[in-house]
Design a protein around this motif. Structure first.
Motif, mmCIF file in Angstrom:
data_model
loop_
_atom_site.group_PDB
_atom_site.id
_atom_site.type_symbol
_atom_site.label_atom_id
_atom_site.label_comp_id
_atom_site.label_asym_id
_atom_site.label_seq_id
_atom_site.Cartn_x
_atom_site.Cartn_y
_atom_site.Cartn_z
ATOM 1 N N ILE A 1 1.082 0.987 -5.867
ATOM 2 C CA ILE A 1 1.098 2.307 -5.232
ATOM 3 C C ILE A 1 1.364 2.168 -3.736
ATOM 4 N N LYS A 2 0.759 1.178 -3.139
ATOM 5 C CA LYS A 2 0.913 0.960 -1.699
ATOM 6 C C LYS A 2 2.369 0.730 -1.312
ATOM 7 N N TYR A 3 3.083 -0.066 -2.122
ATOM 8 C CA TYR A 3 4.460 -0.432 -1.780
ATOM 9 C C TYR A 3 5.510 0.222 -2.667
ATOM 10 N N SER A 4 5.098 1.080 -3.593
ATOM 11 C CA SER A 4 6.017 1.785 -4.488
ATOM 12 C C SER A 4 6.830 0.807 -5.340
ATOM 13 N N SER A 5 6.158 0.057 -6.165
ATOM 14 C CA SER A 5 6.816 -0.940 -7.012
ATOM 15 C C SER A 5 7.314 -0.320 -8.314
ATOM 16 N N ASN A 6 8.617 -0.182 -8.436
ATOM 17 C CA ASN A 6 9.208 0.288 -9.686
ATOM 18 C C ASN A 6 8.980 -0.712 -10.808
ATOM 19 N N VAL A 7 8.982 -1.982 -10.455
ATOM 20 C CA VAL A 7 8.781 -3.039 -11.450
ATOM 21 C C VAL A 7 7.414 -2.908 -12.107
ATOM 22 N N PHE A 8 6.395 -2.666 -11.302
ATOM 23 C CA PHE A 8 5.045 -2.543 -11.842
ATOM 24 C C PHE A 8 4.931 -1.341 -12.771
ATOM 25 N N PHE A 9 5.358 -0.179 -12.312
ATOM 26 C CA PHE A 9 5.137 1.034 -13.098
ATOM 27 C C PHE A 9 6.040 1.117 -14.327
ATOM 28 N N SER A 10 7.253 0.603 -14.249
ATOM 29 C CA SER A 10 8.091 0.571 -15.449
ATOM 30 C C SER A 10 7.516 -0.413 -16.459
ATOM 31 N N SER A 11 6.903 -1.490 -15.970
ATOM 32 C CA SER A 11 6.284 -2.475 -16.869
ATOM 33 C C SER A 11 5.017 -1.934 -17.519
ATOM 34 N N ILE A 12 4.171 -1.281 -16.738
ATOM 35 C CA ILE A 12 2.914 -0.775 -17.289
ATOM 36 C C ILE A 12 3.156 0.385 -18.253
ATOM 37 N N SER A 13 4.279 1.059 -18.112
ATOM 38 C CA SER A 13 4.593 2.164 -19.025
ATOM 39 C C SER A 13 4.827 1.679 -20.451
ATOM 40 N N GLN A 14 5.074 0.379 -20.609
ATOM 41 C CA GLN A 14 5.289 -0.188 -21.933
ATOM 42 C C GLN A 14 3.966 -0.564 -22.608
ATOM 43 N N VAL B 1 -4.872 6.024 -0.270
ATOM 44 C CA VAL B 1 -5.291 5.826 1.125
ATOM 45 C C VAL B 1 -4.647 4.558 1.670
ATOM 46 N N ASP B 2 -4.623 3.503 0.863
ATOM 47 C CA ASP B 2 -3.981 2.251 1.270
ATOM 48 C C ASP B 2 -2.488 2.443 1.525
ATOM 49 N N CYS B 3 -1.848 3.283 0.715
ATOM 50 C CA CYS B 3 -0.418 3.551 0.882
ATOM 51 C C CYS B 3 -0.125 4.116 2.261
ATOM 52 N N VAL B 4 -1.011 4.986 2.732
ATOM 53 C CA VAL B 4 -0.823 5.603 4.047
ATOM 54 C C VAL B 4 -1.273 4.671 5.167
ATOM 55 N N LYS B 5 -2.304 3.913 4.929
ATOM 56 C CA LYS B 5 -2.816 3.006 5.965
ATOM 57 C C LYS B 5 -1.860 1.864 6.268
ATOM 58 N N GLY B 6 -1.230 1.296 5.226
ATOM 59 C CA GLY B 6 -0.399 0.126 5.487
ATOM 60 C C GLY B 6 0.745 -0.077 4.532
ATOM 61 N N ARG C 1 3.909 6.811 8.103
ATOM 62 C CA ARG C 1 4.322 7.884 9.020
ATOM 63 C C ARG C 1 3.509 9.165 8.824
ATOM 64 N N ALA C 2 2.764 9.235 7.737
ATOM 65 C CA ALA C 2 1.966 10.438 7.454
ATOM 66 C C ALA C 2 0.536 10.328 7.983
ATOM 67 N N GLN C 3 0.238 9.264 8.681
ATOM 68 C CA GLN C 3 -1.124 9.083 9.191
ATOM 69 C C GLN C 3 -1.502 10.183 10.178
ATOM 70 N N LEU C 4 -2.754 10.643 10.054
ATOM 71 C CA LEU C 4 -3.329 11.577 11.016
ATOM 72 C C LEU C 4 -4.360 10.812 11.840
ATOM 73 N N GLY C 5 -4.314 10.972 13.135
ATOM 74 C CA GLY C 5 -5.181 10.188 13.998
ATOM 75 C C GLY C 5 -6.650 10.473 13.835
ATOM 76 N N ASN C 6 -6.987 11.672 13.368
ATOM 77 C CA ASN C 6 -8.392 12.077 13.357
ATOM 78 C C ASN C 6 -8.971 12.285 11.970
ATOM 79 N N ILE C 7 -8.244 11.895 10.920
ATOM 80 C CA ILE C 7 -8.760 12.170 9.578
ATOM 81 C C ILE C 7 -8.086 11.248 8.560
ATOM 82 N N THR C 8 -8.801 10.928 7.491
ATOM 83 C CA THR C 8 -8.274 10.054 6.452
ATOM 84 C C THR C 8 -7.241 10.790 5.598
ATOM 85 N N VAL C 9 -6.164 10.093 5.265
ATOM 86 C CA VAL C 9 -5.091 10.655 4.450
ATOM 87 C C VAL C 9 -4.856 9.771 3.231
ATOM 88 N N ALA C 10 -4.689 10.396 2.086
ATOM 89 C CA ALA C 10 -4.252 9.713 0.871
ATOM 90 C C ALA C 10 -2.876 10.260 0.517
#
Length: 333
Positions: free
Chosen positions: A47-60, A173-178, A183-192
């Motif tokens: 989810i953090k790095y948007s892996s097509n390989v992971f999600f296409s594999s787990i769909s099986q 949350v990890d996807c937005v943090k790192g 680019r969607a990070q908000l300085g004053n609040i946690t974002v998922a």
């Protein structure tokens, strides 16, 4: 997001693969963006790095019936009761082969969704697994201030468990943090959040939420032009959310964690419990704890799972980021 929810609910939340940048399914090759390889990864990193390989594999791994159920309950294939007419995606899971299931799992193939669809999906995760009926007008008043209309809140569906929603929130949350959504990070609040990109950067998505609000943004052209800037939808999302949160003077708030979850840090190099002073990037839990825990291989830190908890308690004072206690590795780095 829906694929992750389906996998977790089906018992594949701890699925791990070696991501080499591409995978062959049913004679078709699925690639990550730029064919980038991530090595041994879990759902958190996928989810953090948007892996097509992971999600296409787990769909099986999970059944087509469970996938069909989730797309229906998330109102991807079911018509949304709304103030305006909206269309739903038409998917015949019975007729799908493995390639089509894999394509659908990464948001491609015959799948069609709107920003409203994805806002409801994000709302379900943010709202502990429950989707509320959407509406355009919440309240209406006479000129002198007396109320003439107030929308009634009602539940549309509850496709996933609360702990599944909390797990996915942690990953988003990890996807937005790192990850891909920084680019969607908000300085004053946690974002998922979660990014989405179709082949050739024709469609760009960002679906995200704070502890207060949810928004989904699609960006693209009617004639399917490829886009050069692949981050501006995140900036749009951030700009909108910054204004809303600032105008309402909303205080800093983090996402809540269920009481069933305890925490520990894992060495990101060895996958074992971290040792203070040696693993500078993480800290560990007392040596007596691993003896009561089930062994599992971790290749990331701050992971959360949904397995059944053992009866032996772990003091709250040992908590750092989220992991269920019986999924911790037994050995220290």
């Amino acid at each position: 997001i829906v694929t992750a929810a389906t996998a977790i609910e089906a018992g594949y939340g701890d699925f791990l693969i070696n991501d080499s940048g591409s995978v062959k399914i049913g004679g078709h090759i699925f690639n990550n963006a730029g064919k980038k390889a991530y090595g041994d990864i879990t759902m958190r990193e996928a989810i953090k790095y948007s892996s097509n390989v992971f999600f296409s594999s787990i769909s099986q791994k999970f059944s087509k019936k469970s996938f069909e159920y989730m797309t229906d309950e998330f109102f991807i294939t079911k018509k949304i009761p709304f103030d305006l007419d909206v269309k739903s995606s038409k998917l015949d899971f019975d007729a799908m082969d493995n390639v089509e299931v894999a394509s659908t799992s990464i948001g491609q193939g015959k799948l069609q969704v709107s920003p409203l669809n994805m806002a409801l999906v994000a709302c379900a995760i943010a709202n502990d697994g429950t989707i509320m009926k959407p509406y355009i007008v919440s309240k209406a008043y006479y000129e002198k201030g007396s109320s003439i209309y107030k929308a009634k809140s009602s539940v549309l569906s509850s496709p996933i468990k609360k702990k599944t929603a909390k797990q996915i929130t942690e990953y988003m949350v990890d996807c937005v943090k790192g990850g891909t959504g920084t680019r969607a990070q908000l300085g004053n609040i946690t974002v998922a959040g979660k990014t989405g990109t179709t082949t050739g950067n024709v469609d760009l998505w960002f679906c995200g939420y704070t502890p207060y609000y949810t928004a989904s943004i699609w960006s693209g052209f009617d004639n399917n032009f490829s886009q050069i800037d692949t981050k501006y939808q995140q900036i749009m999302w951030r700009t909108i959310m910054e204004r809303i949160h600032a105008e309402k003077e909303l205080p800093y708030k983090e996402f809540t964690v269920p009481d069933s979850v305890v925490t520990a840090k894992i060495c990101t190099k060895s996958g074992k419990l971290a040792i203070d002073g040696i693993c500078d990037h993480a800290s560990g839990v007392p040596p007596s704890v691993p003896n009561i825990l089930q062994k599992v291989r971790f290749l990331w830190k701050n992971a959360m799972f949904t397995s059944k908890l053992p009866s032996v308690p772990i003091p709250r004072s040992w908590q750092v980021p989220v992991v269920l206690r019986n999924m911790l590795p037994k050995k220290y780095c």
